[in-house]
Design a protein around this motif. Structure first.
Motif, PDB file in Angstrom:
ATOM      1  N   SER A 533       0.873  -1.143  -0.063  1.00  0.00           N
ATOM      2  CA  SER A 533       0.105   0.027   0.257  1.00  0.00           C
ATOM      3  C   SER A 533       0.789   1.167   0.152  1.00  0.00           C
ATOM      4  O   SER A 533       2.083   1.185   0.312  1.00  0.00           O
ATOM      5  N   HIS A 534       0.105   2.305  -0.451  1.00  0.00           N
ATOM      6  CA  HIS A 534       0.895   3.674  -0.377  1.00  0.00           C
ATOM      7  C   HIS A 534       0.457   4.480   0.878  1.00  0.00           C
ATOM      8  O   HIS A 534       0.928   5.489   1.076  1.00  0.00           O
ATOM      9  N   ARG A 535      -0.442   4.018   1.367  1.00  0.00           N
ATOM     10  CA  ARG A 535      -1.153   4.904   2.505  1.00  0.00           C
ATOM     11  C   ARG A 535      -0.593   4.711   4.036  1.00  0.00           C
ATOM     12  O   ARG A 535      -0.562   3.777   4.515  1.00  0.00           O
ATOM     13  N   PRO A 536       0.038   6.079   4.319  1.00  0.00           N
ATOM     14  CA  PRO A 536       0.759   5.716   5.781  1.00  0.00           C
ATOM     15  C   PRO A 536      -0.077   5.355   6.744  1.00  0.00           C
ATOM     16  O   PRO A 536       0.294   5.257   7.949  1.00  0.00           O
ATOM     17  N   VAL A 537      -1.381   5.691   6.688  1.00  0.00           N
ATOM     18  CA  VAL A 537      -2.281   5.311   7.921  1.00  0.00           C
ATOM     19  C   VAL A 537      -2.265   3.994   8.225  1.00  0.00           C
ATOM     20  O   VAL A 537      -2.564   3.595   9.151  1.00  0.00           O
ATOM     21  N   LEU A 538      -2.114   3.095   7.468  1.00  0.00           N
ATOM     22  CA  LEU A 538      -1.798   1.703   7.817  1.00  0.00           C
ATOM     23  C   LEU A 538      -0.442   1.319   8.372  1.00  0.00           C
ATOM     24  O   LEU A 538      -0.572   0.122   8.790  1.00  0.00           O
ATOM     25  N   LYS A 539       0.425   2.416   8.794  1.00  0.00           N
ATOM     26  CA  LYS A 539       1.441   2.089   9.506  1.00  0.00           C
ATOM     27  C   LYS A 539       1.028   1.512  11.012  1.00  0.00           C
ATOM     28  O   LYS A 539       1.861   0.711  11.534  1.00  0.00           O
ATOM     29  N   ALA A 540      -0.032   1.690  11.513  1.00  0.00           N
ATOM     30  CA  ALA A 540      -0.764   1.562  12.830  1.00  0.00           C
ATOM     31  C   ALA A 540      -0.942   0.204  12.762  1.00  0.00           C
ATOM     32  O   ALA A 540      -0.912  -0.265  14.011  1.00  0.00           O
ATOM     33  N   TYR A 541      -0.867  -0.603  11.838  1.00  0.00           N
ATOM     34  CA  TYR A 541      -1.393  -1.987  11.870  1.00  0.00           C
ATOM     35  C   TYR A 541      -0.264  -3.013  11.837  1.00  0.00           C
ATOM     36  O   TYR A 541      -0.406  -4.032  11.317  1.00  0.00           O
ATOM     37  N   HIS A 542       1.004  -2.199  11.511  1.00  0.00           N
ATOM     38  CA  HIS A 542       1.883  -3.340  11.027  1.00  0.00           C
ATOM     39  C   HIS A 542       3.255  -2.983  11.864  1.00  0.00           C
ATOM     40  O   HIS A 542       3.418  -2.064  12.748  1.00  0.00           O
ATOM     41  N   ASP A 543       4.142  -4.258  11.869  1.00  0.00           N
ATOM     42  CA  ASP A 543       5.309  -4.120  12.753  1.00  0.00           C
ATOM     43  C   ASP A 543       6.567  -3.563  12.114  1.00  0.00           C
ATOM     44  O   ASP A 543       7.612  -3.069  12.792  1.00  0.00           O
ATOM     45  N   GLN A 544       6.540  -4.121  10.693  1.00  0.00           N
ATOM     46  CA  GLN A 544       7.902  -3.474  10.198  1.00  0.00           C
ATOM     47  C   GLN A 544       7.331  -2.627   8.708  1.00  0.00           C
ATOM     48  O   GLN A 544       6.068  -2.880   8.253  1.00  0.00           O
ATOM     49  N   LEU A 545       8.251  -1.871   8.301  1.00  0.00           N
ATOM     50  CA  LEU A 545       8.090  -1.164   7.156  1.00  0.00           C
ATOM     51  C   LEU A 545       9.300  -1.362   6.158  1.00  0.00           C
ATOM     52  O   LEU A 545      10.266  -1.090   6.291  1.00  0.00           O
ATOM     53  N   LEU A 546       8.890  -2.135   4.833  1.00  0.00           N
ATOM     54  CA  LEU A 546       9.953  -2.204   3.854  1.00  0.00           C
ATOM     55  C   LEU A 546       9.605  -1.215   2.683  1.00  0.00           C
ATOM     56  O   LEU A 546       8.533  -1.249   2.086  1.00  0.00           O
ATOM     57  N   THR A 547      10.543  -0.566   2.331  1.00  0.00           N
ATOM     58  CA  THR A 547      10.440   0.758   1.312  1.00  0.00           C
ATOM     59  C   THR A 547      11.548   0.296   0.113  1.00  0.00           C
ATOM     60  O   THR A 547      12.774  -0.174   0.381  1.00  0.00           O
ATOM     61  N   ILE A 548      11.021  -0.066  -1.161  1.00  0.00           N
ATOM     62  CA  ILE A 548      11.720  -0.207  -2.227  1.00  0.00           C
ATOM     63  C   ILE A 548      11.680   1.097  -3.393  1.00  0.00           C
ATOM     64  O   ILE A 548      10.616   1.867  -3.199  1.00  0.00           O
ATOM     65  N   GLY A 549      12.238   0.778  -4.430  1.00  0.00           N
ATOM     66  CA  GLY A 549      12.179   1.676  -5.525  1.00  0.00           C
ATOM     67  C   GLY A 549      13.113   2.960  -5.628  1.00  0.00           C
ATOM     68  O   GLY A 549      13.008   3.784  -6.318  1.00  0.00           O
ATOM     69  N   PHE A 550      14.422   2.473  -4.872  1.00  0.00           N
ATOM     70  CA  PHE A 550      15.410   3.728  -5.117  1.00  0.00           C
ATOM     71  C   PHE A 550      16.345   3.317  -6.330  1.00  0.00           C
ATOM     72  O   PHE A 550      16.298   2.226  -6.861  1.00  0.00           O
ATOM     73  N   PRO A 551      16.754   4.535  -6.563  1.00  0.00           N
ATOM     74  CA  PRO A 551      17.723   4.470  -8.072  1.00  0.00           C
ATOM     75  C   PRO A 551      18.699   3.507  -8.319  1.00  0.00           C
ATOM     76  O   PRO A 551      19.064   2.789  -9.076  1.00  0.00           O
TER      77      PRO A 551
END
Length: 682
Positions: A533-551
């Motif tokens: 998802s792209h929605r920051p509001v969902l961070k409240a329901y998760h333990d980890q955040l994985l972000t990809i798409g860097f150059p």
């Protein structure tokens, strides 16, 4: 017996019966000719009764033969289709085949449905026909050749085969045609046209909303024109080929049979036959008629053999299309890679995410998801979020690192307690009942009405049970996207998987429904989950955040502090509650009613007028048909006249009739091809 065993024995027995019927019929016809000319009424009516009995038996035999042949075709088609299905569904080959088609390329298979459905049917049906005709040709050819050789000499036994095989070789040299290749190309063009039609039907609502009718009509028209152009090219190329074949195997054949049988009675007889009495004339006519019937049957057997080779050439087009699917499926990986391990967690260890085209998305990806935990995956469009799970599901291969995933474990009542369950943004809806929709992909799973109602109430869809009950429904047509996503969540409730992949699966549902999914459904089922998802509001329901798409194809993995986002999320959901569940349910019902409304218009009856050019060609075709009918009548008259020359022993008239019949043969063949050309053009 598998593979049509009883049908094979049946065809052999029926072929022998067919030979007996043909032989018996020729003898009865011979007697009828003699008794009719000698006016022996008692024997004539006895022979007439025998002929009637043989006709009834022949009718029953013909229908039985067709039934057994069709049964053999069905058995072979079933066996071929089952073998194709086994390869098609093994290791998700159907997905890989579709992905290769999407990428394009000369070797990709863009129409597996047409090849497995229609081409496999053609191959099985035509092979069954060739096989059955081959059995008859071999048995009948041997029998009638022996009869001709015994009664009239070896030259009569060999003549049908010498004529037909020499004509077969000559036509191959004069007009060679790779007909199988042409049929394959024409089928491919029409398959492309059919694919465009299917795309239009599947996406008709979106196309209508976007006013895309003219664009889609242009696409269909261009593909249809391309298909018709290829078909016209085929008909032009096949014109000369068919002309030579019709001359050799139809028109000239008639002249050859009459000439070969009658010539010895006029030119090669040392003494003239005694034709002073009716009995002698009748006997001569009966003998020639019997000889003619035996010769025709021997010619049919020999012609069937030559015809089989032509049919095999035609089958090669469909067979090559089926064989290309088999080769493509056999070339796919047969076993799961040794870099995919089984365990009680989801883990990526130093995995490079690379598309089938070779484009790198993420390098050295490493993370793990244990039972009872959660992970939020974010990144810009095209970064490779869904690609990660294509690797997890075995849809894409990976050359570096290892992937660990749990195995599937279905219970006796259909629940998928183990394994990884996937919820896409656009759910897949099976055509069937509500129960089948909830329990998919488990076939025949039992679900009581109370359980079904309880599951649907948790996602605010209980009204579907009241509306549709146990009806068979195409859910794609009656549900909105929001209802589809909630129905997919209900499916998740039923299966209670250990792990779930949520790919934007709440993009069209209310905030209240989304909160209920994360705070109750997944939590109560103790399901570990990864959300895309792209929605920051969902961070409240998760333990980890994985972000990809860097150059530089890197990624970041961080632990989330849920408390930091709780207040923000609660405030957002408070706003959402202003639209109560009741109002949401009413809106959902309104959406359903709207989606159930059928859009359509009555088709106007149109009168299609023929353009002047087409009308002229239609008139030419009608005139050509009239000419061909006249030619056939005249040819029959000439061939009948040859018989009368035997009794008159008029050699000159016989030669004239032979030459006239040959002229009619050439005319008839040319006119026949003109009719075929005009027919296809019109």
């Amino acid at each position: 017996m598998a593979g049509g065993g009883w049908q094979l024995y049946g065809i052999l027995i029926l072929s022998l019966i067919r030979i007996w019927l043909m032989s018996a019929t020729s003898r009865v016809v011979q007697k009828l000719d003699v008794n009719a000319m000698t006016r022996n009424q008692a024997e004539f009516w006895r022979g007439w009764k025998e002929q009637l009995q043989l006709a009834v038996v022949s009718c029953i035999h013909r229908q039985t033969y067709k039934y057994v042949e069709n049964s053999l075709a069905v058995a072979w088609r079933k066996k071929l289709t089952e073998a194709l299905h086994k390869k098609y569904f093994k290791n998700k080959n159907y997905y890989i085949l579709a992905s290769q088609a999407a990428q394009g390329g000369e070797t990709s298979i863009g129409d597996p449905d047409e090849r497995i459905g229609e081409d496999a049917k053609d191959v099985a049906t035509q092979l069954a026909h060739v096989f059955c005709e081959g059995i008859y040709a071999s048995t009948a050819g041997t029998f009638f050749a022996m009869q001709l050789g015994k009664l009239y000499g070896v030259q009569y036994a060999l003549a049908p085969y010498l004529y037909l095989w020499s004509m077969f070789i000559i036509t191959k040299k004069v007009s060679p045609l790779p007909i199988g290749k042409w049929i394959s190309e024409v089928r491919s063009k029409f398959a492309n046209y059919k694919t465009a039609h299917n795309m239009l039907e599947t996406n008709s609502e979106a196309i209508a909303a976007l006013e895309g009718a003219s664009f889609e009509a242009g696409t269909l028209k261009s593909r249809f024109i391309a298909a018709m152009k290829k078909a016209r090219e085929f008909h032009k190329v096949v014109l000369w080929h068919n002309l030579t074949e019709n001359l050799a195997f139809d028109w000239f054949l008639r002249c050859f049979m009459a000439t070969f049988i009658i010539t010895p009675h006029i030119f090669w007889q040392k003494t003239k036959p005694d034709l002073t009495s009716i009995a002698n004339i009748a006997q001569l006519k009966g003998d020639i008629g019997h000889q003619f019937v035996l010769f025709v049957q021997s010619m049919i057997a020999a012609g069937t053999t030559a015809k089989m080779l032509k049919q095999l050439d035609r089958i090669s087009g469909s067979a090559s299309r089926v064989n290309s699917v088999i080769r493509a499926l056999d070339a796919m990986p047969q076993d799961e890679s040794d870099t995919v391990l089984s365990g009680d967690l989801i883990a990526f260890e130093n995995v490079d995410i690379v598309t089938p085209q070779g484009r790198t998305l993420v390098k050295g990806l490493t993370f793990n998801l244990k039972k009872g935990t959660s992970l939020l995956l974010t990144g810009h469009n095209g970064a490779g979020k869904s690609s990660i799970f294509r690797c997890l599901g075995g849809l894409w291969e990976h050359s570096t690192g290892t992937i660990t995933k749990p195995g599937s474990d279905s219970t006796s009542d259909g629940h998928q307690k183990g394994g990884v369950y996937y919820l896409p943004q656009k759910p897949y809806n099976v055509r069937g009942t509500l129960t089948e929709q909830i329990t998919y992909p488990v076939k025949g799973a039992h679900l009581s009405e109370e359980t079904l109602k309880d599951v649907l109430e948790k996602v605010d869809l209980s009204y579907l049970l009241d509306t549709y009950g146990d009806m068979m429904v195409n859910w794609d047509e009656v549900l909105s996207l929001g209802e589809m996503q909630r129905l997919a969540i209900a499916r998740l409730l039923f299966h209670e998987p250990a792990f779930a992949i949520l790919d934007e699966c709440t993009s069209a549902v209310s905030g209240e429904m989304e909160r209920r999914l994360y705070e109750h459904v997944l939590k109560d089922a103790k399901t570990a989950y990864i959300t895309i998802s792209h929605r920051p509001v969902l961070k409240a329901y998760h333990d980890q955040l994985l972000t990809i798409g860097f150059p530089d194809y890197t990624y970041t993995l961080e632990t989330l502090d849920k408390d930091k986002y709780v207040h923000q999320t609660a405030r957002a959901h408070a706003v959402m509650k202003s639209s109560s569940p009741k109002s949401h349910t009413k809106q959902a019902r309104a959406d359903t009613s709207k989606n159930k409304a059928m859009l359509g218009a009555f088709l106007k009856l149109i009168r299609i007028g023929l353009p002047e050019k087409k009308a002229q060609r239609l008139a030419m075709a009608v005139a050509a048909v009239a000419v061909q009918v006249g030619v056939k009548v005249q040819t029959t008259k000439y061939l009948g006249g040859m018989m009368s020359t035997v009794f008159k022993q008029d050699k000159r008239e016989f030669v004239e009739l032979v030459l006239k019949s040959l002229g009619c043969a050439v005319t008839g063949a040319v006119v026949g091809q003109c009719i075929t050309y005009l027919e296809h053009d019109i």
